[in-house]
Design a protein around this motif. Sequence first.
Motif, PDB file in Angstrom:
ATOM      1  N   ILE A   1      25.421 -19.893  -5.185  1.00  0.00           N
ATOM      2  CA  ILE A   1      26.044 -20.497  -6.394  1.00  0.00           C
ATOM      3  C   ILE A   1      27.447 -21.302  -6.035  1.00  0.00           C
ATOM      4  O   ILE A   1      27.668 -22.335  -6.035  1.00  0.00           O
ATOM      5  CB  ILE A   1      26.019 -19.712  -7.523  1.00  0.00           C
ATOM      6  N   ALA A   2      28.319 -20.157  -5.591  1.00  0.00           N
ATOM      7  CA  ALA A   2      29.642 -20.732  -5.287  1.00  0.00           C
ATOM      8  C   ALA A   2      29.801 -21.584  -4.007  1.00  0.00           C
ATOM      9  O   ALA A   2      30.612 -22.324  -3.841  1.00  0.00           O
ATOM     10  CB  ALA A   2      30.695 -19.399  -5.056  1.00  0.00           C
ATOM     11  N   ASP A   3      28.705 -21.315  -3.100  1.00  0.00           N
ATOM     12  CA  ASP A   3      28.757 -22.070  -1.603  1.00  0.00           C
ATOM     13  C   ASP A   3      28.494 -23.609  -2.184  1.00  0.00           C
ATOM     14  O   ASP A   3      28.952 -24.449  -1.353  1.00  0.00           O
ATOM     15  CB  ASP A   3      27.666 -21.795  -0.742  1.00  0.00           C
ATOM     16  N   GLU A   4      27.696 -23.975  -3.230  1.00  0.00           N
ATOM     17  CA  GLU A   4      27.361 -25.460  -3.456  1.00  0.00           C
ATOM     18  C   GLU A   4      28.651 -26.093  -3.528  1.00  0.00           C
ATOM     19  O   GLU A   4      28.838 -27.327  -3.408  1.00  0.00           O
ATOM     20  CB  GLU A   4      26.597 -25.435  -4.611  1.00  0.00           C
ATOM     21  N   ALA A   5      29.980 -25.377  -4.354  1.00  0.00           N
ATOM     22  CA  ALA A   5      31.003 -25.950  -4.428  1.00  0.00           C
ATOM     23  C   ALA A   5      31.860 -26.299  -3.046  1.00  0.00           C
ATOM     24  O   ALA A   5      32.603 -27.293  -3.045  1.00  0.00           O
ATOM     25  CB  ALA A   5      31.913 -25.390  -5.249  1.00  0.00           C
ATOM     26  N   GLU A   6      31.425 -25.631  -2.278  1.00  0.00           N
ATOM     27  CA  GLU A   6      32.123 -25.942  -0.909  1.00  0.00           C
ATOM     28  C   GLU A   6      31.631 -26.949  -0.141  1.00  0.00           C
ATOM     29  O   GLU A   6      32.310 -27.694   0.635  1.00  0.00           O
ATOM     30  CB  GLU A   6      32.030 -24.534   0.107  1.00  0.00           C
ATOM     31  N   THR A   7      30.352 -27.408  -0.175  1.00  0.00           N
ATOM     32  CA  THR A   7      29.836 -28.396   0.383  1.00  0.00           C
ATOM     33  C   THR A   7      29.668 -29.688  -0.464  1.00  0.00           C
ATOM     34  O   THR A   7      29.374 -30.841   0.154  1.00  0.00           O
ATOM     35  CB  THR A   7      28.224 -28.150   0.952  1.00  0.00           C
ATOM     36  N   PHE A   8      30.031 -29.430  -1.717  1.00  0.00           N
ATOM     37  CA  PHE A   8      30.101 -30.891  -2.681  1.00  0.00           C
ATOM     38  C   PHE A   8      31.046 -31.829  -2.138  1.00  0.00           C
ATOM     39  O   PHE A   8      30.654 -33.167  -2.375  1.00  0.00           O
ATOM     40  CB  PHE A   8      30.371 -30.330  -3.833  1.00  0.00           C
ATOM     41  N   HIS A   9      31.720 -31.624  -1.184  1.00  0.00           N
ATOM     42  CA  HIS A   9      32.768 -32.581  -0.839  1.00  0.00           C
ATOM     43  C   HIS A   9      32.145 -33.561   0.237  1.00  0.00           C
ATOM     44  O   HIS A   9      32.569 -34.650   0.118  1.00  0.00           O
ATOM     45  CB  HIS A   9      34.099 -32.041   0.050  1.00  0.00           C
ATOM     46  N   GLU A  10      30.845 -33.138   0.646  1.00  0.00           N
ATOM     47  CA  GLU A  10      30.231 -34.104   1.543  1.00  0.00           C
ATOM     48  C   GLU A  10      29.625 -35.466   0.660  1.00  0.00           C
ATOM     49  O   GLU A  10      29.249 -36.511   0.873  1.00  0.00           O
ATOM     50  CB  GLU A  10      29.169 -33.493   2.191  1.00  0.00           C
ATOM     51  N   LEU A  11      29.017 -34.786  -0.618  1.00  0.00           N
ATOM     52  CA  LEU A  11      28.420 -36.058  -1.729  1.00  0.00           C
ATOM     53  C   LEU A  11      29.723 -36.754  -2.189  1.00  0.00           C
ATOM     54  O   LEU A  11      29.431 -37.905  -2.245  1.00  0.00           O
ATOM     55  CB  LEU A  11      27.874 -35.233  -2.663  1.00  0.00           C
ATOM     56  N   ARG A  12      30.770 -36.424  -2.237  1.00  0.00           N
ATOM     57  CA  ARG A  12      31.902 -37.037  -2.941  1.00  0.00           C
ATOM     58  C   ARG A  12      32.250 -37.902  -1.847  1.00  0.00           C
ATOM     59  O   ARG A  12      32.446 -39.155  -2.176  1.00  0.00           O
ATOM     60  CB  ARG A  12      33.096 -36.001  -3.445  1.00  0.00           C
ATOM     61  N   GLU A  13      32.364 -37.607  -0.659  1.00  0.00           N
ATOM     62  CA  GLU A  13      32.864 -38.557   0.457  1.00  0.00           C
ATOM     63  C   GLU A  13      31.926 -39.791   0.713  1.00  0.00           C
ATOM     64  O   GLU A  13      31.976 -40.775   0.655  1.00  0.00           O
ATOM     65  CB  GLU A  13      33.048 -37.744   1.695  1.00  0.00           C
ATOM     66  N   HIS A  14      30.624 -39.313   0.558  1.00  0.00           N
ATOM     67  CA  HIS A  14      29.495 -40.194   0.903  1.00  0.00           C
ATOM     68  C   HIS A  14      29.366 -41.440  -0.401  1.00  0.00           C
ATOM     69  O   HIS A  14      29.147 -42.496  -0.063  1.00  0.00           O
ATOM     70  CB  HIS A  14      28.116 -39.660   0.883  1.00  0.00           C
ATOM     71  N   PHE A  15      29.513 -41.008  -1.650  1.00  0.00           N
ATOM     72  CA  PHE A  15      29.426 -41.840  -2.702  1.00  0.00           C
ATOM     73  C   PHE A  15      30.954 -42.320  -3.089  1.00  0.00           C
ATOM     74  O   PHE A  15      31.165 -43.389  -4.190  1.00  0.00           O
ATOM     75  CB  PHE A  15      28.906 -41.223  -3.993  1.00  0.00           C
ATOM     76  N   GLY A  16      31.964 -41.957  -2.289  1.00  0.00           N
ATOM     77  CA  GLY A  16      33.165 -42.243  -2.842  1.00  0.00           C
ATOM     78  C   GLY A  16      33.494 -42.143  -4.269  1.00  0.00           C
ATOM     79  O   GLY A  16      34.291 -42.757  -5.034  1.00  0.00           O
ATOM     80  N   LEU A  17      33.243 -40.585  -4.707  1.00  0.00           N
ATOM     81  CA  LEU A  17      33.722 -39.992  -6.064  1.00  0.00           C
ATOM     82  C   LEU A  17      34.875 -39.662  -6.150  1.00  0.00           C
ATOM     83  O   LEU A  17      35.331 -38.442  -6.185  1.00  0.00           O
ATOM     84  CB  LEU A  17      32.509 -38.865  -6.294  1.00  0.00           C
ATOM     85  N   ALA A  18      35.713 -40.667  -6.633  1.00  0.00           N
ATOM     86  CA  ALA A  18      37.167 -39.966  -6.947  1.00  0.00           C
ATOM     87  C   ALA A  18      37.264 -39.214  -8.230  1.00  0.00           C
ATOM     88  O   ALA A  18      37.754 -38.081  -8.277  1.00  0.00           O
ATOM     89  CB  ALA A  18      38.338 -41.300  -6.995  1.00  0.00           C
ATOM     90  N   ARG A  19      36.411 -39.718  -9.394  1.00  0.00           N
ATOM     91  CA  ARG A  19      36.222 -38.964 -10.628  1.00  0.00           C
ATOM     92  C   ARG A  19      34.729 -38.902 -10.851  1.00  0.00           C
ATOM     93  O   ARG A  19      33.838 -39.730 -10.379  1.00  0.00           O
ATOM     94  CB  ARG A  19      36.789 -39.815 -11.637  1.00  0.00           C
ATOM     95  N   PHE A  20      34.348 -37.799 -11.290  1.00  0.00           N
ATOM     96  CA  PHE A  20      32.649 -37.647 -11.956  1.00  0.00           C
ATOM     97  C   PHE A  20      32.768 -36.654 -13.067  1.00  0.00           C
ATOM     98  O   PHE A  20      33.637 -36.049 -13.372  1.00  0.00           O
ATOM     99  CB  PHE A  20      32.003 -37.294 -10.630  1.00  0.00           C
ATOM    100  N   VAL A  21      31.515 -36.660 -13.619  1.00  0.00           N
ATOM    101  CA  VAL A  21      30.950 -35.769 -14.745  1.00  0.00           C
ATOM    102  C   VAL A  21      30.140 -34.989 -13.767  1.00  0.00           C
ATOM    103  O   VAL A  21      29.079 -35.280 -13.311  1.00  0.00           O
ATOM    104  CB  VAL A  21      30.417 -36.372 -15.779  1.00  0.00           C
ATOM    105  N   ALA A  22      30.365 -33.711 -14.110  1.00  0.00           N
ATOM    106  CA  ALA A  22      29.024 -32.665 -13.545  1.00  0.00           C
ATOM    107  C   ALA A  22      28.090 -32.004 -14.580  1.00  0.00           C
ATOM    108  O   ALA A  22      28.746 -31.569 -15.500  1.00  0.00           O
ATOM    109  CB  ALA A  22      29.776 -31.541 -12.733  1.00  0.00           C
ATOM    110  N   LEU A  23      26.941 -32.458 -14.308  1.00  0.00           N
ATOM    111  CA  LEU A  23      26.034 -31.811 -15.135  1.00  0.00           C
ATOM    112  C   LEU A  23      24.899 -31.066 -14.481  1.00  0.00           C
ATOM    113  O   LEU A  23      24.173 -31.479 -13.628  1.00  0.00           O
ATOM    114  CB  LEU A  23      25.295 -33.121 -15.987  1.00  0.00           C
ATOM    115  N   GLY A  24      24.892 -29.886 -14.676  1.00  0.00           N
ATOM    116  CA  GLY A  24      23.849 -28.878 -14.039  1.00  0.00           C
ATOM    117  C   GLY A  24      22.909 -28.154 -14.967  1.00  0.00           C
ATOM    118  O   GLY A  24      23.073 -27.896 -16.162  1.00  0.00           O
TER     119      GLY A  24
END
Length: 265
Positions: A87-110
Amino acid sequence: MTGTPETHDAWIASRRGRRFATRWVPPGGEASRSPIVLLHDSLGCVALWRAFPAMLAAASGREVIAYDRLGFGCSAPYPGRLPLGFIADEAETFHELREHFGLARFVALGHSVGGAMAAEIAGRHADGCEALITVAAQASIEPRTLAGIREAEQAFQSPGAMARLAKHHGDKAEWVLRAWVDTWHSEDFADWTLDSALPRVTCPTLAIHGEHDEYGSLAQPERIAGGVAGPTKMAILPCGHVPHRECPERLIAALLPFLAGPGSA
Protein backbone atom coordinates in the motif's frame (compact mmCIF):
# COMPACT_ATOMS: atom_id res chain seq x y z
CA MET A 1 -21.06 19.45 -19.08
CA THR A 2 -22.37 17.44 -22.00
CA GLY A 3 -20.89 15.17 -24.65
CA THR A 4 -18.95 11.93 -24.56
CA PRO A 5 -15.36 12.11 -23.30
CA GLU A 6 -12.59 11.00 -25.62
CA THR A 7 -10.56 8.01 -24.41
CA HIS A 8 -6.82 7.63 -24.88
CA ASP A 9 -4.84 4.56 -23.83
CA ALA A 10 -1.22 4.80 -22.70
CA TRP A 11 1.66 2.68 -21.42
CA ILE A 12 3.73 3.93 -18.49
CA ALA A 13 7.36 2.88 -18.41
CA SER A 14 8.61 1.29 -15.20
CA ARG A 15 11.78 -0.52 -14.24
CA ARG A 16 9.64 -3.45 -13.05
CA GLY A 17 7.34 -3.63 -16.09
CA ARG A 18 4.95 -1.50 -18.12
CA ARG A 19 1.68 -0.27 -16.65
CA PHE A 20 -1.46 0.37 -18.65
CA ALA A 21 -3.54 3.53 -18.28
CA THR A 22 -6.54 5.20 -19.88
CA ARG A 23 -7.45 8.91 -20.00
CA TRP A 24 -10.97 10.28 -20.39
CA VAL A 25 -10.91 13.83 -21.77
CA PRO A 26 -14.26 15.66 -21.64
CA PRO A 27 -15.23 17.85 -24.60
CA GLY A 28 -14.94 21.47 -23.60
CA GLY A 29 -13.24 20.55 -20.34
CA GLU A 30 -11.18 23.17 -18.55
CA ALA A 31 -7.50 22.33 -18.97
CA SER A 32 -6.69 24.44 -15.91
CA ARG A 33 -8.61 22.08 -13.62
CA SER A 34 -6.58 19.27 -12.09
CA PRO A 35 -7.12 15.75 -13.47
CA ILE A 36 -8.63 13.08 -11.25
CA VAL A 37 -6.51 9.95 -10.87
CA LEU A 38 -8.37 6.71 -10.02
CA LEU A 39 -6.78 3.92 -7.96
CA HIS A 40 -8.54 0.56 -8.18
CA ASP A 41 -9.37 -2.06 -5.56
CA SER A 42 -7.77 -5.45 -4.80
CA LEU A 43 -9.36 -7.30 -7.73
CA GLY A 44 -9.79 -4.26 -9.95
CA CYS A 45 -8.32 -2.76 -13.07
CA VAL A 46 -9.11 0.02 -15.53
CA ALA A 47 -11.87 -1.96 -17.25
CA LEU A 48 -13.66 -2.72 -13.97
CA TRP A 49 -14.32 0.96 -13.33
CA ARG A 50 -16.80 0.39 -16.17
CA ALA A 51 -18.75 3.54 -17.12
CA PHE A 52 -17.79 5.56 -14.04
CA PRO A 53 -14.67 7.37 -15.38
CA ALA A 54 -16.52 8.64 -18.45
CA MET A 55 -19.47 9.72 -16.29
CA LEU A 56 -17.15 11.52 -13.87
CA ALA A 57 -15.22 13.27 -16.65
CA ALA A 58 -18.44 14.44 -18.31
CA ALA A 59 -20.02 15.63 -15.06
CA SER A 60 -16.95 17.36 -13.60
CA GLY A 61 -15.38 18.73 -16.78
CA ARG A 62 -12.08 17.28 -15.60
CA GLU A 63 -9.79 14.79 -17.27
CA VAL A 64 -9.91 11.40 -15.52
CA ILE A 65 -6.98 8.98 -15.51
CA ALA A 66 -7.14 5.34 -14.38
CA TYR A 67 -4.27 2.86 -14.42
CA ASP A 68 -3.68 -0.83 -13.79
CA ARG A 69 -1.26 -1.48 -10.97
CA LEU A 70 1.59 -3.84 -11.73
CA GLY A 71 0.18 -7.40 -11.75
CA PHE A 72 -3.36 -6.30 -12.65
CA GLY A 73 -5.39 -5.86 -15.83
CA CYS A 74 -3.27 -5.15 -18.88
CA SER A 75 -0.14 -4.21 -16.94
CA ALA A 76 2.91 -6.45 -16.70
CA PRO A 77 2.94 -9.30 -14.14
CA TYR A 78 4.16 -8.44 -10.66
CA PRO A 79 7.70 -9.77 -10.15
CA GLY A 80 7.07 -12.22 -7.31
CA ARG A 81 4.83 -12.19 -4.27
CA LEU A 82 3.01 -9.04 -3.25
CA PRO A 83 5.02 -7.50 -0.38
CA LEU A 84 3.25 -6.57 2.85
CA GLY A 85 4.20 -2.94 2.30
CA PHE A 86 2.38 -2.80 -1.04
CA ILE A 87 0.00 0.00 0.00
CA ALA A 88 2.75 2.45 0.93
CA ASP A 89 4.87 1.22 -1.99
CA GLU A 90 2.33 2.54 -4.49
CA ALA A 91 3.15 6.09 -3.41
CA GLU A 92 6.82 5.42 -4.18
CA THR A 93 6.16 4.48 -7.83
CA PHE A 94 3.42 7.07 -8.41
CA HIS A 95 6.04 9.54 -9.63
CA GLU A 96 6.29 7.49 -12.84
CA LEU A 97 2.64 8.20 -13.61
CA ARG A 98 3.04 11.86 -12.73
CA GLU A 99 6.04 12.18 -15.03
CA HIS A 100 4.33 10.34 -17.89
CA PHE A 101 1.23 12.54 -17.84
CA GLY A 102 2.96 15.71 -16.66
CA LEU A 103 0.80 15.93 -13.53
CA ALA A 104 1.92 19.02 -11.67
CA ARG A 105 -1.43 18.98 -9.81
CA PHE A 106 -4.02 16.23 -9.44
CA VAL A 107 -6.89 14.85 -7.36
CA ALA A 108 -6.42 11.32 -5.96
CA LEU A 109 -9.55 9.12 -5.83
CA GLY A 110 -9.20 5.54 -4.63
CA HIS A 111 -11.66 2.71 -4.11
CA SER A 112 -11.21 0.14 -1.30
CA VAL A 113 -7.48 -0.59 -0.92
CA GLY A 114 -6.99 1.97 -3.68
CA GLY A 115 -8.38 4.52 -1.22
CA ALA A 116 -5.65 3.63 1.25
CA MET A 117 -3.10 4.00 -1.55
CA ALA A 118 -4.61 7.35 -2.49
CA ALA A 119 -4.10 8.51 1.11
CA GLU A 120 -0.45 7.44 0.99
CA ILE A 121 -0.04 9.27 -2.32
CA ALA A 122 -1.75 12.42 -1.01
CA GLY A 123 0.73 12.56 1.87
CA ARG A 124 3.88 11.72 -0.05
CA HIS A 125 2.98 13.84 -3.08
CA ALA A 126 1.66 16.80 -1.14
CA ASP A 127 3.32 19.13 -3.64
CA GLY A 128 0.81 18.05 -6.29
CA CYS A 129 -2.22 16.46 -4.61
CA GLU A 130 -4.95 19.10 -4.34
CA ALA A 131 -7.64 16.83 -2.91
CA LEU A 132 -8.07 13.28 -1.64
CA ILE A 133 -11.24 11.21 -2.11
CA THR A 134 -11.53 7.77 -0.53
CA VAL A 135 -14.41 5.49 -1.52
CA ALA A 136 -15.12 2.41 0.65
CA ALA A 137 -11.51 2.58 1.81
CA GLN A 138 -9.94 0.57 4.59
CA ALA A 139 -7.96 2.41 7.27
CA SER A 140 -7.57 -0.71 9.43
CA ILE A 141 -8.51 -4.38 9.37
CA GLU A 142 -11.84 -5.31 10.92
CA PRO A 143 -13.31 -8.80 11.43
CA ARG A 144 -15.87 -8.07 8.72
CA THR A 145 -13.01 -7.20 6.34
CA LEU A 146 -11.48 -10.66 6.73
CA ALA A 147 -14.86 -12.41 6.73
CA GLY A 148 -15.86 -10.64 3.53
CA ILE A 149 -12.64 -11.66 1.82
CA ARG A 150 -13.09 -15.31 2.84
CA GLU A 151 -16.66 -15.25 1.56
CA ALA A 152 -15.49 -13.85 -1.76
CA GLU A 153 -12.74 -16.48 -1.95
CA GLN A 154 -15.37 -19.21 -1.57
CA ALA A 155 -17.45 -17.60 -4.32
CA PHE A 156 -14.51 -17.93 -6.71
CA GLN A 157 -14.83 -21.71 -6.44
CA SER A 158 -18.14 -21.59 -8.31
CA PRO A 159 -18.10 -22.49 -12.02
CA GLY A 160 -17.00 -19.67 -14.27
CA ALA A 161 -15.92 -17.31 -11.48
CA MET A 162 -12.19 -17.52 -12.18
CA ALA A 163 -12.86 -17.27 -15.90
CA ARG A 164 -14.63 -13.95 -15.29
CA LEU A 165 -11.63 -12.72 -13.31
CA ALA A 166 -9.28 -13.92 -16.05
CA LYS A 167 -11.30 -11.93 -18.59
CA HIS A 168 -9.80 -8.81 -17.03
CA HIS A 169 -6.45 -10.06 -15.69
CA GLY A 170 -5.54 -12.84 -18.13
CA ASP A 171 -3.15 -15.47 -16.80
CA LYS A 172 -2.47 -13.18 -13.81
CA ALA A 173 -5.94 -13.91 -12.36
CA GLU A 174 -4.81 -16.54 -9.85
CA TRP A 175 -2.01 -14.25 -8.64
CA VAL A 176 -4.53 -11.39 -8.24
CA LEU A 177 -6.86 -13.52 -6.10
CA ARG A 178 -4.11 -14.99 -3.93
CA ALA A 179 -2.46 -11.57 -3.47
CA TRP A 180 -5.73 -10.29 -2.03
CA VAL A 181 -6.74 -13.24 0.13
CA ASP A 182 -3.32 -14.29 1.42
CA THR A 183 -1.98 -10.80 2.11
CA TRP A 184 -4.98 -9.60 4.12
CA HIS A 185 -5.09 -12.84 6.13
CA SER A 186 -1.37 -12.87 6.84
CA GLU A 187 -0.49 -12.67 10.55
CA ASP A 188 2.25 -10.19 9.67
CA PHE A 189 -0.36 -7.88 8.08
CA ALA A 190 -2.85 -8.09 10.96
CA ASP A 191 -1.76 -4.84 12.62
CA TRP A 192 -1.75 -2.73 9.44
CA THR A 193 -3.44 0.68 9.67
CA LEU A 194 -3.31 3.99 7.79
CA ASP A 195 -2.62 5.85 11.02
CA SER A 196 0.97 6.81 10.19
CA ALA A 197 0.04 8.03 6.70
CA LEU A 198 -3.04 10.12 7.49
CA PRO A 199 -1.32 12.99 9.39
CA ARG A 200 0.73 13.71 6.25
CA VAL A 201 -2.46 14.48 4.29
CA THR A 202 -2.91 18.24 4.37
CA CYS A 203 -5.20 18.70 1.36
CA PRO A 204 -9.03 18.66 1.59
CA THR A 205 -10.33 15.10 2.06
CA LEU A 206 -13.70 13.51 1.33
CA ALA A 207 -14.26 10.06 2.87
CA ILE A 208 -17.17 8.22 1.20
CA HIS A 209 -18.58 4.93 2.45
CA GLY A 210 -21.60 2.71 1.81
CA GLU A 211 -23.84 2.13 4.81
CA HIS A 212 -24.10 -1.55 3.82
CA ASP A 213 -20.40 -2.06 3.02
CA GLU A 214 -19.58 -5.73 3.53
CA TYR A 215 -15.84 -5.12 4.02
CA GLY A 216 -15.78 -2.26 6.51
CA SER A 217 -17.96 -0.45 9.04
CA LEU A 218 -18.51 3.29 9.27
CA ALA A 219 -15.54 3.35 11.63
CA GLN A 220 -13.37 3.29 8.51
CA PRO A 221 -14.32 6.68 7.02
CA GLU A 222 -14.48 8.11 10.54
CA ARG A 223 -10.88 7.01 11.12
CA ILE A 224 -9.79 8.58 7.84
CA ALA A 225 -11.63 11.84 8.46
CA GLY A 226 -10.32 12.01 12.01
CA GLY A 227 -6.74 11.21 11.09
CA VAL A 228 -5.91 13.57 8.24
CA ALA A 229 -4.41 16.98 8.94
CA GLY A 230 -6.40 18.89 6.32
CA PRO A 231 -10.10 19.82 6.20
CA THR A 232 -12.42 16.82 5.91
CA LYS A 233 -15.93 15.83 4.89
CA MET A 234 -17.77 12.51 5.02
CA ALA A 235 -20.55 11.16 2.82
CA ILE A 236 -22.48 7.96 3.56
CA LEU A 237 -24.27 6.42 0.58
CA PRO A 238 -27.15 3.86 0.58
CA CYS A 239 -25.10 1.06 -0.98
CA GLY A 240 -22.51 -1.62 -0.35
CA HIS A 241 -18.80 -1.77 -1.11
CA VAL A 242 -18.82 -0.67 -4.77
CA PRO A 243 -20.61 2.69 -5.12
CA HIS A 244 -19.28 3.34 -8.63
CA ARG A 245 -21.23 0.30 -9.85
CA GLU A 246 -24.13 0.21 -7.36
CA CYS A 247 -25.07 3.91 -7.37
CA PRO A 248 -22.73 5.87 -9.66
CA GLU A 249 -25.08 8.83 -9.99
CA ARG A 250 -25.26 9.24 -6.19
CA LEU A 251 -21.49 8.91 -5.95
CA ILE A 252 -20.91 11.62 -8.53
CA ALA A 253 -23.51 13.82 -6.83
CA ALA A 254 -21.45 13.53 -3.62
CA LEU A 255 -18.20 14.31 -5.45
CA LEU A 256 -19.15 17.40 -7.43
CA PRO A 257 -19.84 19.84 -4.54
CA PHE A 258 -16.60 18.77 -2.87
CA LEU A 259 -14.58 19.29 -6.05
CA ALA A 260 -16.19 22.68 -6.60
CA GLY A 261 -16.10 23.84 -2.98
CA PRO A 262 -13.77 26.38 -1.34
CA GLY A 263 -10.32 25.02 -0.65
CA SER A 264 -10.69 22.04 -2.97
CA ALA A 265 -8.97 21.45 -6.27
